[in-house]
Motif scaffolding. Structure first.
Motif, mmCIF file in Angstrom:
data_model
loop_
_atom_site.group_PDB
_atom_site.id
_atom_site.type_symbol
_atom_site.label_atom_id
_atom_site.label_comp_id
_atom_site.label_asym_id
_atom_site.label_seq_id
_atom_site.Cartn_x
_atom_site.Cartn_y
_atom_site.Cartn_z
ATOM 1 N N ILE A 194 0.709 -1.380 0.108
ATOM 2 C CA ILE A 194 0.108 -0.088 0.038
ATOM 3 C C ILE A 194 0.911 1.363 -0.074
ATOM 4 O O ILE A 194 0.739 2.069 -0.744
ATOM 5 N N ILE A 195 1.912 1.293 0.661
ATOM 6 C CA ILE A 195 2.741 2.454 0.859
ATOM 7 C C ILE A 195 3.562 2.571 -0.284
ATOM 8 O O ILE A 195 3.494 3.536 -0.980
ATOM 9 N N SER A 196 3.962 1.580 -1.146
ATOM 10 C CA SER A 196 4.887 1.558 -2.338
ATOM 11 C C SER A 196 3.799 2.147 -3.444
ATOM 12 O O SER A 196 4.098 2.774 -4.171
ATOM 13 N N GLU A 197 2.352 1.691 -3.259
ATOM 14 C CA GLU A 197 1.457 2.347 -4.401
ATOM 15 C C GLU A 197 1.094 3.906 -4.191
ATOM 16 O O GLU A 197 1.075 4.479 -5.072
ATOM 17 N N VAL A 198 1.256 4.377 -2.840
ATOM 18 C CA VAL A 198 1.089 5.598 -2.513
ATOM 19 C C VAL A 198 2.126 6.550 -3.096
ATOM 20 O O VAL A 198 2.077 7.450 -3.720
ATOM 21 N N LEU A 199 3.386 5.853 -2.804
ATOM 22 C CA LEU A 199 4.460 6.631 -3.403
ATOM 23 C C LEU A 199 4.576 6.660 -4.886
ATOM 24 O O LEU A 199 5.120 7.797 -5.343
#
Length: 249
Positions: free
Chosen positions: A121-126
């Protein structure tokens, strides 16, 4: 100063080798400034954004630093909570599982899904065009504010243990007011640096999470424990990152 040192001693890996007074004022202060411990952890995690790594690698490092800098305290609470809840036993047995230092199958499965899900999820937000570094700093801040609000608003499930000791010592009203003020400050910074729609959405998501998590805790455990509060930090961070992903995509 005692409150700051207590917060660092209990909630981070920073070695504070000093016998500190466990008085009402110090413990109240410790929980009142707790969101800023999250902000410090978030600020350190922001440093990985300067490296030209893939979003997946950056996301992994952000999650890793969060676990390492907090000493795995909240992750441990999440594991114990998962073991207790998914045992589907009565309340007394759940408390026994919470106190058991061993990790069960449900705890292992839950933490694997948590870590993998959080990294993805964090990588997608990044990867989104609207990503802002302030998200990395403020999400640990908001998750600790969530813990402070839950702790000040909810009775403890047991009349023993560290959570009960802290609850008896601290002034819950002071912690509630201080945390709510810091929560508003965080939302103001978020809205100012990104846009107010993001800030409002985060506020709604956290308010909903606090209400639902508190209701779930009271129904299944009769109150909070240290492990349940730790789990609230981990789960609220996932909720916040997922909210940002849905909002920014």
């Amino acid at each position: 100063m005692s409150s700051i040192l207590l917060a660092l001693q209990f909630f981070t890996v920073i070695p504070v080798k000093k016998n500190l007074p466990m008085k009402s004022r110090s413990i109240t202060g410790m929980y009142s400034i707790f969101p800023w411990i999250g902000a410090v952890i978030g600020a350190i995690a922001c440093l990985v954004l300067y490296f030209e790594w893939s979003s997946l690698m950056t996301g992994f490092c952000i999650v890793l630093l969060g676990v390492v800098l907090s000493g795995g305290l909240h992750m441990d609470g999440f594991i114990d909570t998962s073991d207790a809840f998914f045992s589907y036993k009565d309340r007394l047995k759940r408390f026994e599982i919470l106190e058991d230092p061993r990790v069960g199958a449900f705890g292992v499965m839950a933490v694997v899904f948590l870590v993998i899900g959080k990294v993805i999820i964090i990588s997608e937000v990044l990867s989104t065009e609207s990503f802002h570094w302030i998200f990395v700093l403020l999400i640990p801040f908001f998750s600790r504010a969530t813990l402070g609000l839950l702790f000040s608003l909810t009775n403890t499930a047991k009349t023993s243990g560290l959570a009960y000791y802290f609850k008896e010592k601290m002034n819950a009203n002071v912690v509630l007011i201080a945390t709510a003020c810091q929560f508003i400050i965080g939302l103001g910074v978020l809205g100012w640096m990104t846009n107010w729609m993001v800030a409002v959405t985060v506020a709604v998501a956290l308010f909903a999470f606090i209400c639902l998590f508190r209701s779930w805790v009271l129904k299944n455990f009769g109150g909070v424990t240290g492990d349940l509060l730790g789990a609230s930090v981990e789960i609220s961070e996932v909720v916040l990152w997922l909210t940002l992903l849905l909002l920014l995509s």
